[in-house]
Design a protein around this motif. Structure first.
Motif, PDB file in Angstrom:
ATOM      1  N   LEU A   1       0.831  -1.206   0.000  1.00 19.20           N
ATOM      2  CA  LEU A   1       0.000   0.000   0.000  1.00 19.20           C
ATOM      3  C   LEU A   1       0.864   1.255   0.000  1.00 19.20           C
ATOM      4  N   TYR A   2       1.821   1.315   0.930  1.00 13.44           N
ATOM      5  CA  TYR A   2       2.640   2.530   1.022  1.00 13.44           C
ATOM      6  C   TYR A   2       3.559   2.690  -0.184  1.00 13.44           C
ATOM      7  N   ALA A   3       3.902   1.590  -0.833  1.00 14.10           N
ATOM      8  CA  ALA A   3       4.722   1.673  -2.047  1.00 14.10           C
ATOM      9  C   ALA A   3       3.982   2.415  -3.156  1.00 14.10           C
ATOM     10  N   THR A   4       2.655   2.256  -3.225  1.00 12.69           N
ATOM     11  CA  THR A   4       1.892   2.965  -4.254  1.00 12.69           C
ATOM     12  C   THR A   4       1.935   4.473  -4.036  1.00 12.69           C
ATOM     13  N   LEU A   5       2.202   4.884  -2.796  1.00 16.03           N
ATOM     14  CA  LEU A   5       2.253   6.309  -2.455  1.00 16.03           C
ATOM     15  C   LEU A   5       3.673   6.854  -2.440  1.00 16.03           C
ATOM     16  N   GLY A   6       4.654   5.965  -2.619  1.00 19.29           N
ATOM     17  CA  GLY A   6       6.047   6.391  -2.539  1.00 19.29           C
ATOM     18  C   GLY A   6       6.465   6.732  -1.125  1.00 19.29           C
ATOM     19  N   VAL A   7       5.823   6.102  -0.131  1.00 24.88           N
ATOM     20  CA  VAL A   7       6.132   6.354   1.277  1.00 24.88           C
ATOM     21  C   VAL A   7       7.043   5.234   1.778  1.00 24.88           C
ATOM     22  N   ALA A   8       8.220   5.602   2.236  1.00 26.86           N
ATOM     23  CA  ALA A   8       9.201   4.612   2.669  1.00 26.86           C
ATOM     24  C   ALA A   8       8.818   3.999   4.013  1.00 26.86           C
ATOM     25  N   ARG A   9       9.414   2.839   4.304  1.00 25.37           N
ATOM     26  CA  ARG A   9       9.135   2.136   5.550  1.00 25.37           C
ATOM     27  C   ARG A   9       9.422   3.000   6.770  1.00 25.37           C
ATOM     28  N   ASP A  10      10.499   3.798   6.725  1.00 25.37           N
ATOM     29  CA  ASP A  10      10.886   4.601   7.885  1.00 25.37           C
ATOM     30  C   ASP A  10      10.273   5.994   7.891  1.00 25.37           C
ATOM     31  N   ASP A  11       9.375   6.268   6.949  1.00 22.84           N
ATOM     32  CA  ASP A  11       8.710   7.568   6.882  1.00 22.84           C
ATOM     33  C   ASP A  11       7.474   7.535   7.773  1.00 22.84           C
ATOM     34  N   ARG A  12       7.674   7.725   9.072  1.00 24.75           N
ATOM     35  CA  ARG A  12       6.574   7.632  10.019  1.00 24.75           C
ATOM     36  C   ARG A  12       5.547   8.738   9.813  1.00 24.75           C
ATOM     37  N   LEU A  13       6.028   9.916   9.432  1.00 30.41           N
ATOM     38  CA  LEU A  13       5.112  11.025   9.190  1.00 30.41           C
ATOM     39  C   LEU A  13       4.203  10.717   7.998  1.00 30.41           C
ATOM     40  N   GLY A  14       4.805  10.244   6.915  1.00 29.93           N
ATOM     41  CA  GLY A  14       4.022   9.936   5.724  1.00 29.93           C
ATOM     42  C   GLY A  14       3.001   8.840   5.980  1.00 29.93           C
ATOM     43  N   ARG A  15       3.424   7.821   6.706  1.00 31.64           N
ATOM     44  CA  ARG A  15       2.509   6.729   7.024  1.00 31.64           C
ATOM     45  C   ARG A  15       1.390   7.212   7.950  1.00 31.64           C
ATOM     46  N   GLY A  16       1.756   8.059   8.891  1.00 30.75           N
ATOM     47  CA  GLY A  16       0.747   8.587   9.804  1.00 30.75           C
ATOM     48  C   GLY A  16      -0.277   9.447   9.090  1.00 30.75           C
ATOM     49  N   GLN A  17       0.189  10.257   8.152  1.00 32.56           N
ATOM     50  CA  GLN A  17      -0.726  11.112   7.398  1.00 32.56           C
ATOM     51  C   GLN A  17      -1.705  10.286   6.577  1.00 32.56           C
ATOM     52  N   GLN A  18      -1.221   9.199   5.978  1.00 30.44           N
ATOM     53  CA  GLN A  18      -2.113   8.339   5.213  1.00 30.44           C
ATOM     54  C   GLN A  18      -3.116   7.654   6.126  1.00 30.44           C
ATOM     55  N   PHE A  19      -2.661   7.214   7.296  1.00 35.12           N
ATOM     56  CA  PHE A  19      -3.571   6.530   8.215  1.00 35.12           C
ATOM     57  C   PHE A  19      -4.697   7.460   8.669  1.00 35.12           C
ATOM     58  N   VAL A  20      -4.367   8.712   8.917  1.00 33.60           N
ATOM     59  CA  VAL A  20      -5.374   9.672   9.375  1.00 33.60           C
ATOM     60  C   VAL A  20      -6.455   9.882   8.318  1.00 33.60           C
ATOM     61  N   ARG A  21      -6.114   9.663   7.050  1.00 38.26           N
ATOM     62  CA  ARG A  21      -7.108   9.823   5.986  1.00 38.26           C
ATOM     63  C   ARG A  21      -8.264   8.840   6.146  1.00 38.26           C
ATOM     64  N   ASN A  22      -8.016   7.743   6.864  1.00 41.68           N
ATOM     65  CA  ASN A  22      -9.107   6.817   7.168  1.00 41.68           C
ATOM     66  C   ASN A  22     -10.271   7.547   7.821  1.00 41.68           C
ATOM     67  N   PHE A  23      -9.947   8.478   8.707  1.00 37.73           N
ATOM     68  CA  PHE A  23     -10.974   9.137   9.497  1.00 37.73           C
ATOM     69  C   PHE A  23     -11.639  10.289   8.745  1.00 37.73           C
ATOM     70  N   ARG A  24     -11.292  10.439   7.482  1.00 35.78           N
ATOM     71  CA  ARG A  24     -12.039  11.312   6.569  1.00 35.78           C
ATOM     72  C   ARG A  24     -12.750  10.465   5.524  1.00 35.78           C
ATOM     73  N   PHE A  25     -12.793   9.154   5.755  1.00 37.95           N
ATOM     74  CA  PHE A  25     -13.350   8.230   4.765  1.00 37.95           C
ATOM     75  C   PHE A  25     -12.667   8.414   3.409  1.00 37.95           C
ATOM     76  N   PHE A  26     -11.386   8.776   3.443  1.00 34.37           N
ATOM     77  CA  PHE A  26     -10.596   9.002   2.226  1.00 34.37           C
ATOM     78  C   PHE A  26     -11.270  10.020   1.299  1.00 34.37           C
TER      79      PHE A  26
END
Length: 226
Positions: free
Chosen positions: A100-125
């Protein structure tokens, strides 16, 4: 319209939507048919709240406020996964996240990027429709299985009509806010959210297709002629 087989194999979790409204009549038609999903003893142990427009925005705003105060949420209403997930299941879960994160170009150690994507869940994307599926707290494990059948039926019916969905267990992390905002009553437990709308074909994340185990790994056919 898609056949059942086509819907089952083609449906996938969609996490980017175009800003196109979904007609109320279409939504009512989908839920009306989904009512016929089977349940043990015909208990029909589900409650569905379908939101768009101002009510949807109010829910998202309330959840955003909660997460601003408590970034980790309010504690889970139920455990999504066991505390010690066995290796085979953990491997599948990890692979799904990596893909999933590879499709966004978000690296494994990019905690900020992963966190931002996770928060999008709570906007129903940013889907035009958000649903909350709940179950009566007094019920047992068998009824949770029935709830899954209703959810799958709902998503397949949406796919049949050209709509995309994403089931989101993460809404249990803000269950208190959701239950209060939607006035569900103390007997109802939030099971999941569902984002629904028209998929954005230009977003790479919507190209993600998770892997499935081989038929021989998931089914054992016995007593049949070879």
């Amino acid at each position: 319209m898609a056949t059942v087989s086509e819907a089952v194999t083609a449906r996938h979790s969609t996490r980017a939507f175009v800003p196109r409204a979904v007609e109320e009549g279409v939504l009512r038609e989908i839920v009306d048919v989904a009512r016929y999903a089977p349940s043990s003893g015909n208990l029909q142990p589900w409650k569905l709240v379908v939101l768009t427009g101002a009510p949807l925005e109010r829910l998202k705003a309330a959840v955003s406020h909660t997460l601003a105060q408590a970034p980790r949420g309010e504690g889970m209403g139920y455990p999504i996964y066991p505390e010690h997930l066995q290796a085979a299941y953990q491997a599948r879960r990890s692979q799904c996240a990596e893909d999933l994160y590879a499709t966004l170009g978000v690296a494994r150690d990019d905690r900020l990027g992963r966190g931002q994507q996770f928060v999008r869940n709570f906007r129903f994307f940013d889907a035009p429709v958000g649903m909350i599926l709940a179950i009566d707290r007094s019920l047992e494990v068998g009824q949770w299985a029935d709830l899954g059948g209703f959810l799958q039926t709902l998503m397949l019916l949406a796919h049949e009509r050209g709509l995309a969905t994403c089931a989101q267990a993460c809404w249990t992390l803000v269950h208190r806010t959701v239950e209060r905002q939607l006035a569900l009553g103390p007997e109802w437990m939030v099971f999941c959210g569902v984002a629904l709308g028209y998929a954005d074909p230009d977003q790479p994340i919507n190209g993600l297709r998770t892997q499935r185990e081989a038929l021989s790994e998931v089914a054992d056919f016995r007593g049949f002629a070879q």
